[in-house]
Design an enzyme around this catalytic site. Structure first.
Site, short mmCIF file in Angstrom:
data_model
loop_
_atom_site.label_atom_id
_atom_site.label_comp_id
_atom_site.label_asym_id
_atom_site.label_seq_id
_atom_site.Cartn_x
_atom_site.Cartn_y
_atom_site.Cartn_z
N GLU A 286 61.31 -66.59 138.44
CA GLU A 286 61.92 -67.92 138.49
C GLU A 286 62.88 -68.13 137.31
OE1 GLU A 286 61.68 -69.94 141.05
OE2 GLU A 286 60.38 -68.44 141.98
N ASP A 371 64.54 -60.58 140.52
CA ASP A 371 63.52 -59.53 140.43
C ASP A 371 63.82 -58.60 139.26
OD1 ASP A 371 62.03 -60.41 142.54
OD2 ASP A 371 62.74 -58.90 143.98
#
Ligand SMILES: [Zn+2]
Length: 427
Positions: A286, A371
């Site tokens: 996030e 990621d």
């Protein structure tokens, strides 16, 4: 050919073409998932059981089949509102009852929202209490579901009606050209300001109407998360746990707010399923979205798109063929601004569907970047383990149809994300 007839034809052709594409994609997805139902993909043979794999396949197919029904139903409702004259009839009824003024226009929007909501009700009930229930995801009672519905309708009315009234007033009070004094430019600015305000007030005022937020109590986890955030250069106002388990077994985590008012929210379902290292990895993902400015880019994109939308609406709302071509005869003695808004909101998705793969593609690119950030800041192993648990937990299929993914998926399938992490780590 008249402009009105031309619009009718273009609208009908786009609607049918969109339906054909969506039906074709969904049937591909259903066939692809069913074909791979009997064996776990090699890459996941050690981590995913056959039972979990089959549950994901069945859940995906069930949802896709139901999606087909909803698609057909939605198209019928859209035709009912537009070419078959539903909106026209509703508008006429309200005109003869209330006369033509602000009250009639607001009543038209409210009646449209109410009727649309009622039409969608059975589908929403079926989704929660039949499909989600069957796969063990639904945790809601009918009472809670109804209370949610009443609350969201109320919040929608309290927040929505004033802003809509303001926009309608601007449409009536200002000209549509030249652009620098036009209503649509001012309305766009108002609408954007409203959206930004919503982003600020949602976490503190609206979300607590639906869920309880408690400060994260687990001290070990709190220290871990705080350390991670400091390392990544983030300050947050608070770490919260949300009682997501009240409604659904699906797990999630998110990050809201602006500047120093940022807060991190973990679903209790997420904390109960992931190890502390895995929670760190999910949070780092996030944070990656923030570091790469995905949020700001998304907001800037929304600003630009809405400006184009308002400009287009400003032009269309002055053309009679825009109304007649979509099944409504405007009443020239009364303002037609609410009609123009509704027709625009109804017709736009029929055309925008053809550009939606571009947005899905951009979103998947952002997921890969987030990621990669998480892998660099925490551990690739933890992130893969966490993602696998989340995919399994949400019964997301490991074998989606590649074309279906390209068109719809905002998040890359597990296979691609995990493969990218491994190659990323060894490079
Ligand atoms: Zn993400």
């Amino acid at each position: 050919m008249s402009s009105s007839l031309l619009l009718t034809l273009v609208f009908a052709v786009a609607l049918v073409a969109g339906l054909l594409v969506k039906f074709w994609l969904a049937s591909r997805q259903i066939r692809h998932v069913a074909r791979h139902r009997d064996s776990v993909p090699v890459a996941f043979a050690k981590t995913v059981t056959l039972a979990a794999h089959q549950k994901a396949a069945d859940y995906t197919v069930t949802k896709a089949r139901f999606g087909l029904l909803e698609l057909a139903f939605g198209a019928a409702v859209l035709l009912g509102w537009t070419l078959l004259g539903g909106l026209h009839a509703l508008n006429q009824a309200l005109l003869s009852w209330l006369g033509g003024g602000m009250l009639q226009q607001l009543a038209l929007l409210a009646a449209f929202a109410l009727i649309g909501g009622l039409i969608d009700l059975p589908g929403a009930l079926y989704q929660t209490f039949v499909i989600e229930q069957r796969y063990g995801f639904n945790k809601m009672t009918l009472g809670l579901w109804l209370a949610d519905l009443a609350k969201s309708a109320l919040v929608g009315a309290v927040i929505g009606l004033p802003i809509v009234a303001l926009i309608l007033w601007l449409m009536g009070a200002l000209p549509s050209s030249p652009w620098w004094t036009s209503w649509w430019l001012v309305a766009w600015a108002v609408w954007m300001g409203f959206n930004l305000l919503l982003l600020v007030i949602y976490p503190t005022f609206i979300a607590p109407l639906f869920n309880k937020f408690k400060p994260l109590e687990d001290e070990t986890l709190r220290n871990r998360v705080t350390t991670l955030m400091q390392r990544c250069g983030f300050a947050a106002k608070g770490l919260f746990v949300m009682d997501g388990s009240k409604r659904s077994a699906h797990a999630n985590a998110y990050f809201t707010g602006f500047g120093a008012a940022k807060r991190v929210v973990f679903y209790d379902t997420l904390l109960s399923k992931l190890s502390p290292g895995e929670v760190d990895a999910v949070l780092a993902h996030e944070l990656g979205h923030f570091k790469h400015k995905h949020i700001i880019k998304r907001i800037a994109g929304m600003f630009a798109l809405s400006l184009a939308g308002f400009a287009l609406l400003g032009w269309l709302s002055t053309r009679v063929w825009f109304y007649t071509g979509l099944g409504v005869s405007p009443n020239m003695a009364a303002p037609n601004d609410a009609l123009a808004l509704l027709l625009f909101v109804l017709a736009a998705p029929v055309f925008s569907i053809f550009v939606s793969p571009l947005f899905a593609q951009l979103s998947r690119k952002h997921e890969f970047e987030a990621d990669a950030y998480a892998v660099a800041q925490t551990s690739g192993q933890d992130l893969s383990a966490a993602l696998l648990k989340l995919y399994e937990d949400n019964a997301s299929t490991l074998t989606p149809d590649p074309l279906f993914v390209k068109f719809y998926y905002s998040h890359p399938p597990a296979s691609e994300r995990l493969a990218r992490m491994i190659t990323g780590a060894s490079a």
